[in-house]
Design a protein around this motif. Structure first.
Motif, PDB file in Angstrom:
ATOM      1  N   GLU A 152      43.317  44.682  46.530  1.00  0.00           N
ATOM      2  CA  GLU A 152      42.484  43.492  46.310  1.00  0.00           C
ATOM      3  C   GLU A 152      41.853  43.502  44.923  1.00  0.00           C
TER       4      GLU A 152
ATOM      5  N   ARG B  89      40.107  38.751  50.234  1.00  0.00           N
ATOM      6  CA  ARG B  89      41.026  37.844  49.540  1.00  0.00           C
ATOM      7  C   ARG B  89      42.489  38.056  49.895  1.00  0.00           C
TER       8      ARG B  89
ATOM      9  N   ARG C  14      44.174  34.940  56.947  1.00  0.00           N
ATOM     10  CA  ARG C  14      44.933  35.621  55.888  1.00  0.00           C
ATOM     11  C   ARG C  14      46.092  36.461  56.425  1.00  0.00           C
TER      12      ARG C  14
END
Length: 314
Positions: A26, A66, A98
């Motif tokens: 990330e 993310r 995600r």
């Protein structure tokens, strides 16, 4: 091109080690963290032992913010499709939408023996039914029920809950997560990808076979009435990049590979060689590459690729 980090924790990794790699993934700007779904090591003692794929991803869903998360690939022999649909939908909720599901037939008979998991000789029909059931459960409208009567699975009046956060890439009016299908067969697997998948993956392909295999899946899309460009094309390849030949050789030997052999089969060599190889894949139409990281303690390699390779490929 998306660059994703792909790990093989069955070779020996704790959850904390995986978390460290996922956070580096990330922080360094990579697109996603994926892991294999295996319960037995190959060619090593695998200490301290396997970690369950979807348990791991549930933890990472709460400890990252993310990157996308998924399996490459879960075996259809490991979980009943109703259970799998619940697990994946829950982890998708935990991650804020995600998650991606790679699903395949399974191939490693020994791990099934070791953990008491049935391993039928013929498994393609199991995979096909699992794809139908899992996507059917997700796509059933809230308040309606889902049923399935097949050769391998029967579901009666399922409430088809919970739902993923994401909308299905194939039908945005329905819930669903991106499904990844891959394989080397010329017709049956491409047909499954054309029907159910958001992505078709080539696992460690010989470079001279890429065009033919991608032609098969493009043809399957056309036969199914689907525009081939709506299917993401990806490849998984071993990563071994260094600042000089000595560093490449050291990294290759650290994972038990011959330096010259790994250069010919992966994203390997110098930064310039890695950029050229990724450009070659892009020329074939591949827009996503899973970088198989075998030495989970070598975060310096991730920093090198994230800092010097990724910026050159767009």
């Amino acid at each position: 091109m998306d660059l994703r980090i792909f790990t093989e924790p069955q070779q020996g990794a704790t959850y904390d080690e995986l978390l460290t790699v996922a956070k580096a993934t990330e922080d360094l700007g990579f697109d996603a963290f994926f892991r294999s779904d295996h319960y037995l090591a190959m060619g090593t003692d695998g200490l301290p032992g396997p970690t369950d794929a979807w348990t791991t991803l549930a933890g990472l869903a709460r400890e990252t913010s993310r990157i996308r998360l998924g399996t490459l690939v879960s075996s259809a022999t490991f979980r009943h499709p109703g259970v799998l649909a619940v697990q994946v939908a829950q982890v998708d909720q935990m991650s804020g939408g995600r998650v991606e599901l790679g699903l395949g037939t399974g191939w490693f008979a020994r791990e099934h023996e070791a953990y008491g998991i049935p391993f039928p000789e013929k498994r393609f029909g199991i995979l096909e039914e699992q794809l139908e059931v899992v996507t059917g459960l997700w796509g059933t409208p809230v308040g309606s029920t889902f049923g399935h009567a097949g050769e391998h699975y029967t579901l009666v009046d399922s409430p088809a809950l919970p739902k993923p956060v994401q909308a299905s890439p194939l039908d945005p009016t329905k819930a669903g997560v991106p499904v990844i299908v891959g394989g080397s067969g010329p017709r049956r697997t491409p047909a499954l990808a054309a029907r159910y998948a958001a992505e078709f993956n080539l696992a460690f392909p010989a470079f001279d076979e890429i065009d033919g295999r991608l032609a098969n899946v493009r043809r399957a899309c056309e036969e199914a009435g689907r525009a081939p460009e709506t299917l993401t094309l990806s490849a998984a390849l071993v990563l071994c990049v260094g600042r000089d030949d000595a560093e490449v050789d050291r990294r290759a030997r650290a994972v038990g590979r011959d330096p010259q052999e790994i250069r010919g089969q992966g994203i390997a060599g110098s930064v310039a060689e890695a950029v050229d190889r990724l450009g070659e894949l892009a020329a074939h139409g591949i827009t996503r590459v899973y970088l198989q990281v075998l030495d989970l303690g070598d975060l310096d390699q991730l920093e090198l690729v994230g800092g010097q390779v990724a910026p050159q490929i767009g």
